[in-house]
Scaffold this motif. Sequence first.
Motif, PDB file in Angstrom:
ATOM      1  N   UNK A  33       0.800  -1.215   0.000  1.00 59.19           N
ATOM      2  CA  UNK A  33       0.000   0.000   0.000  1.00 59.19           C
ATOM      3  C   UNK A  33       0.830   1.261   0.000  1.00 59.19           C
ATOM      4  N   UNK A  34       1.868   1.338   0.836  1.00 59.01           N
ATOM      5  CA  UNK A  34       2.619   2.591   0.882  1.00 59.01           C
ATOM      6  C   UNK A  34       3.659   2.728  -0.237  1.00 59.01           C
ATOM      7  N   UNK A  35       3.687   1.804  -1.182  1.00 56.75           N
ATOM      8  CA  UNK A  35       4.638   1.834  -2.304  1.00 56.75           C
ATOM      9  C   UNK A  35       6.088   1.715  -1.872  1.00 56.75           C
ATOM     10  N   UNK A  36       6.325   1.084  -0.724  1.00 55.03           N
ATOM     11  CA  UNK A  36       7.696   0.847  -0.293  1.00 55.03           C
ATOM     12  C   UNK A  36       7.712  -0.246   0.759  1.00 55.03           C
ATOM     13  N   UNK A  37       8.900  -0.779   1.012  1.00 53.54           N
ATOM     14  CA  UNK A  37       9.042  -1.806   2.028  1.00 53.54           C
ATOM     15  C   UNK A  37       8.730  -1.260   3.412  1.00 53.54           C
ATOM     16  N   UNK A  38       8.080  -2.085   4.205  1.00 52.95           N
ATOM     17  CA  UNK A  38       7.942  -1.839   5.635  1.00 52.95           C
ATOM     18  C   UNK A  38       8.381  -3.110   6.339  1.00 52.95           C
ATOM     19  N   UNK A  39       8.582  -3.029   7.642  1.00 50.62           N
ATOM     20  CA  UNK A  39       9.136  -4.138   8.402  1.00 50.62           C
ATOM     21  C   UNK A  39       8.288  -5.392   8.402  1.00 50.62           C
ATOM     22  N   UNK A  40       8.916  -6.460   8.874  1.00 51.16           N
ATOM     23  CA  UNK A  40       8.282  -7.769   9.019  1.00 51.16           C
ATOM     24  C   UNK A  40       8.246  -8.092  10.507  1.00 51.16           C
ATOM     25  N   UNK A  46       2.871 -16.815  13.447  1.00 49.57           N
ATOM     26  CA  UNK A  46       2.674 -16.241  12.121  1.00 49.57           C
ATOM     27  C   UNK A  46       3.642 -15.124  11.814  1.00 49.57           C
ATOM     28  N   UNK A  47       3.490 -14.606  10.627  1.00 58.13           N
ATOM     29  CA  UNK A  47       4.323 -13.496  10.157  1.00 58.13           C
ATOM     30  C   UNK A  47       3.432 -12.411   9.572  1.00 58.13           C
ATOM     31  N   UNK A  48       3.818 -11.188   9.837  1.00 59.60           N
ATOM     32  CA  UNK A  48       3.123 -10.038   9.261  1.00 59.60           C
ATOM     33  C   UNK A  48       4.132  -9.267   8.417  1.00 59.60           C
ATOM     34  N   UNK A  49       3.911  -9.268   7.125  1.00 60.82           N
ATOM     35  CA  UNK A  49       4.714  -8.479   6.195  1.00 60.82           C
ATOM     36  C   UNK A  49       3.931  -7.179   6.006  1.00 60.82           C
ATOM     37  N   UNK A  50       4.337  -6.122   6.683  1.00 60.65           N
ATOM     38  CA  UNK A  50       3.531  -4.896   6.641  1.00 60.65           C
ATOM     39  C   UNK A  50       3.479  -4.298   5.248  1.00 60.65           C
ATOM     40  N   UNK A  51       4.561  -4.371   4.493  1.00 58.21           N
ATOM     41  CA  UNK A  51       4.518  -4.028   3.072  1.00 58.21           C
ATOM     42  C   UNK A  51       5.719  -4.650   2.384  1.00 58.21           C
TER      43      UNK A  51
END
Length: 173
Positions: A33-40, A46-51
């Motif tokens: 969504x933010x057009x860039x990497x965010x943290x994991x 489980x795992x959350x890949x924020x972006x």
Amino acid sequence: YLDGMDNTKAPKFLEIFGKRCIDAGATAIIGHGPHELQGIEKYKDGLIFYSIGNYIFETETVQYQPWDAYVNQGYSPDMKVGEYMDRRSKFGTAGYGTLWEIWNAVMAAWTMEDGKITEVKLYPIELGMDKPRSQKGVPVLNGSHETLEYLQKISTCYGTKIDIADGVGTIRL
């Protein structure tokens, strides 16, 4: 960053949402969504890949841009997309075209045992920030340690450890 904000950390409501999804039984949440990497974030099992960043970003090679994009800039809607993009970016000196973090992302693949993630491999991709317009936005695996080190750094606030070797990042659960 375009707006002067730190976009590497997910907003609080997404952190809450991601954790609730894991609590409800999800194994992984993959955000964009933010057009860039965010943290994991490792959360419970489980795992959350924020972006995971952009995968395809061919905004300069489409046939049309939205009508209001032209009008809001004071341009004619009949203008060709290439000319519009050149003017909007001040001929490649401003905006998305100049931001490294917009043009680098990761693909994730994981191994599961007994319904739980045991290991994640992160494969960096780039979208051709410095390539000619006809090649910009097409994803290419590149083994970039720079991208992996960036993701490693922005994931530390979530307590996630990413090991890097031979152009691949690894998270072990």
